[in-house]
Every structure is written in structure tokens, then in C-alpha cells.
Write a protein that holds these residues in place. Sequence first.
Motif, PDB file in Angstrom:
ATOM      1  N   GLN A  74     -19.855  12.918 -15.763  1.00 54.69           N
ATOM      2  CA  GLN A  74     -20.834  13.986 -15.595  1.00 54.69           C
ATOM      3  C   GLN A  74     -20.586  14.700 -14.271  1.00 54.69           C
ATOM      4  O   GLN A  74     -20.315  14.064 -13.258  1.00 54.69           O
ATOM      5  CB  GLN A  74     -22.255  13.408 -15.615  1.00 54.69           C
ATOM      6  CG  GLN A  74     -23.354  14.426 -15.770  1.00 54.69           C
ATOM      7  CD  GLN A  74     -23.513  14.894 -17.200  1.00 54.69           C
ATOM      8  OE1 GLN A  74     -22.831  14.387 -18.092  1.00 54.69           O
ATOM      9  NE2 GLN A  74     -24.376  15.854 -17.414  1.00 54.69           N
ATOM     10  N   VAL A  75     -20.688  16.025 -14.310  1.00 60.13           N
ATOM     11  CA  VAL A  75     -20.531  16.839 -13.111  1.00 60.13           C
ATOM     12  C   VAL A  75     -21.767  17.706 -12.960  1.00 60.13           C
ATOM     13  O   VAL A  75     -22.193  18.349 -13.917  1.00 60.13           O
ATOM     14  CB  VAL A  75     -19.279  17.737 -13.196  1.00 60.13           C
ATOM     15  CG1 VAL A  75     -19.189  18.655 -11.982  1.00 60.13           C
ATOM     16  CG2 VAL A  75     -18.010  16.902 -13.316  1.00 60.13           C
ATOM     17  N   GLN A  76     -22.363  17.713 -11.794  1.00 54.28           N
ATOM     18  CA  GLN A  76     -23.502  18.577 -11.506  1.00 54.28           C
ATOM     19  C   GLN A  76     -23.024  19.719 -10.606  1.00 54.28           C
ATOM     20  O   GLN A  76     -22.319  19.488  -9.629  1.00 54.28           O
ATOM     21  CB  GLN A  76     -24.622  17.807 -10.808  1.00 54.28           C
ATOM     22  CG  GLN A  76     -25.319  16.776 -11.682  1.00 54.28           C
ATOM     23  CD  GLN A  76     -24.522  15.493 -11.783  1.00 54.28           C
ATOM     24  OE1 GLN A  76     -23.984  15.004 -10.795  1.00 54.28           O
ATOM     25  NE2 GLN A  76     -24.445  14.944 -12.996  1.00 54.28           N
ATOM     26  N   LEU A  77     -23.438  20.935 -10.956  1.00 47.92           N
ATOM     27  CA  LEU A  77     -22.985  22.126 -10.253  1.00 47.92           C
ATOM     28  C   LEU A  77     -24.178  22.936  -9.766  1.00 47.92           C
ATOM     29  O   LEU A  77     -25.129  23.153 -10.526  1.00 47.92           O
ATOM     30  CB  LEU A  77     -22.131  22.995 -11.180  1.00 47.92           C
ATOM     31  CG  LEU A  77     -20.927  22.314 -11.819  1.00 47.92           C
ATOM     32  CD1 LEU A  77     -20.298  23.216 -12.878  1.00 47.92           C
ATOM     33  CD2 LEU A  77     -19.901  21.923 -10.775  1.00 47.92           C
ATOM     34  N   VAL A  78     -24.118  23.395  -8.520  1.00 51.83           N
ATOM     35  CA  VAL A  78     -25.187  24.211  -7.945  1.00 51.83           C
ATOM     36  C   VAL A  78     -24.564  25.413  -7.262  1.00 51.83           C
ATOM     37  O   VAL A  78     -23.783  25.259  -6.314  1.00 51.83           O
ATOM     38  CB  VAL A  78     -26.031  23.411  -6.938  1.00 51.83           C
ATOM     39  CG1 VAL A  78     -27.107  24.313  -6.333  1.00 51.83           C
ATOM     40  CG2 VAL A  78     -26.654  22.198  -7.606  1.00 51.83           C
ATOM     41  N   GLU A  79     -24.923  26.609  -7.740  1.00 53.72           N
ATOM     42  CA  GLU A  79     -24.404  27.838  -7.149  1.00 53.72           C
ATOM     43  C   GLU A  79     -25.328  28.343  -6.052  1.00 53.72           C
ATOM     44  O   GLU A  79     -26.529  28.079  -6.062  1.00 53.72           O
ATOM     45  CB  GLU A  79     -24.278  28.947  -8.202  1.00 53.72           C
ATOM     46  CG  GLU A  79     -23.407  28.611  -9.394  1.00 53.72           C
ATOM     47  CD  GLU A  79     -24.203  28.078 -10.562  1.00 53.72           C
ATOM     48  OE1 GLU A  79     -23.739  28.202 -11.714  1.00 53.72           O
ATOM     49  OE2 GLU A  79     -25.311  27.540 -10.330  1.00 53.72           O
ATOM     50  N   SER A  80     -24.743  29.089  -5.136  1.00 55.55           N
ATOM     51  CA  SER A  80     -25.519  29.744  -4.087  1.00 55.55           C
ATOM     52  C   SER A  80     -24.751  30.960  -3.594  1.00 55.55           C
ATOM     53  O   SER A  80     -23.562  31.123  -3.911  1.00 55.55           O
ATOM     54  CB  SER A  80     -25.794  28.786  -2.932  1.00 55.55           C
ATOM     55  OG  SER A  80     -24.580  28.351  -2.345  1.00 55.55           O
ATOM     56  N   GLY A  81     -25.434  31.821  -2.830  1.00 59.42           N
ATOM     57  CA  GLY A  81     -24.762  32.958  -2.224  1.00 59.42           C
ATOM     58  C   GLY A  81     -25.035  34.298  -2.859  1.00 59.42           C
ATOM     59  O   GLY A  81     -24.573  35.331  -2.364  1.00 59.42           O
ATOM     60  N   GLY A  82     -25.776  34.301  -3.962  1.00 60.62           N
ATOM     61  CA  GLY A  82     -26.096  35.565  -4.594  1.00 60.62           C
ATOM     62  C   GLY A  82     -27.084  36.380  -3.766  1.00 60.62           C
ATOM     63  O   GLY A  82     -27.630  35.892  -2.771  1.00 60.62           O
ATOM     64  N   GLY A  83     -27.293  37.617  -4.182  1.00 60.98           N
ATOM     65  CA  GLY A  83     -28.238  38.458  -3.468  1.00 60.98           C
ATOM     66  C   GLY A  83     -28.155  39.897  -3.893  1.00 60.98           C
ATOM     67  O   GLY A  83     -27.472  40.233  -4.870  1.00 60.98           O
ATOM     68  N   LEU A  84     -28.874  40.738  -3.152  1.00 60.52           N
ATOM     69  CA  LEU A  84     -28.895  42.174  -3.402  1.00 60.52           C
ATOM     70  C   LEU A  84     -28.032  42.868  -2.357  1.00 60.52           C
ATOM     71  O   LEU A  84     -28.274  42.706  -1.142  1.00 60.52           O
ATOM     72  CB  LEU A  84     -30.336  42.679  -3.333  1.00 60.52           C
ATOM     73  CG  LEU A  84     -30.535  44.206  -3.381  1.00 60.52           C
ATOM     74  CD1 LEU A  84     -30.036  44.769  -4.704  1.00 60.52           C
ATOM     75  CD2 LEU A  84     -32.005  44.545  -3.151  1.00 60.52           C
ATOM     76  N   VAL A  85     -27.032  43.599  -2.814  1.00 59.15           N
ATOM     77  CA  VAL A  85     -26.131  44.314  -1.908  1.00 59.15           C
ATOM     78  C   VAL A  85     -25.925  45.731  -2.424  1.00 59.15           C
ATOM     79  O   VAL A  85     -26.302  46.053  -3.547  1.00 59.15           O
ATOM     80  CB  VAL A  85     -24.774  43.605  -1.778  1.00 59.15           C
ATOM     81  CG1 VAL A  85     -24.939  42.217  -1.170  1.00 59.15           C
ATOM     82  CG2 VAL A  85     -24.075  43.516  -3.134  1.00 59.15           C
TER      83      VAL A  85
END
Length: 124
Positions: free
Chosen positions: A1-12
Motif C-alpha cells: 500500500q502506498v499513501q500519497l499526499v499532494e501539496s503546492g496548489g493555489g491561485l496564480v
Amino acid sequence: QVQLVESGGGLVQAGDSLRLSCSASGRAFSRNGMGWFRQAPGKERDFVAAINWRGGSTIYADSVKGRFTISRDNDKNMVFLQMNGLKPEDTAVYYCAATPGVGVLASSRGYGYWGQGTQVTVSI
């Protein structure tokens, strides 16, 4: 099992840059091919970029080639998507995904693990 967490998105704004990060935990991350996909409202999930387990092989969707760069740091269990020259049509939820294998894949059917996604919005 692999758990993935994204970050870094936003409004540009159009022309700006963003760097998305994906943190992986669980089984041996360094043995997984990784990919980034995106889904705009009302549209299907599309392939963006993929990288093999060692980081030596990458593929990109034509729409992002030359603007986006996928990379990984196996020591830190991280995958990145550097996005330059952002356009309004890049607006979408971006997902990090892992394959059970070690190679590069453009088809979402080959990915068994998905993060929850991070929103990227590019204004004119």
C-alpha cells in the motif's frame, strides 16, 4: 500500500509558476513509477507527466511539454511537478499517482494508488 499526499496548489496568474509536491508513504516508494494527472470541471482525468522509479525516464502530455518538469527524490519519498508558464487551461485538480511497477505510464488504468488532489487555478 502506498499513501500519497499532494501539496503546492493555489491561485496564480497566467505566466506564473507553481511547484507541486507529492509525499509518499507506505511500501517501498523508490520501486514505483509515478505520475501526475489533472481533472478540470466537467472533464475526464488527463495524463500530465510520468517518471520511472529511478527518475531517469520521463514522459509528458503534449500540452505541457516544455513547460512542466516532473522529478523525484527517492531519499525523501517525494515527487514534484514544476509548472512554468501556466495558462488558464492548466486550471484543474492535480493528482499524484503511483503504479505497482517501476516504469513510466501515461494511462491512468496502470496506476493503483492516488492522492486526494490539489487545486491549481490560473487566472487571465
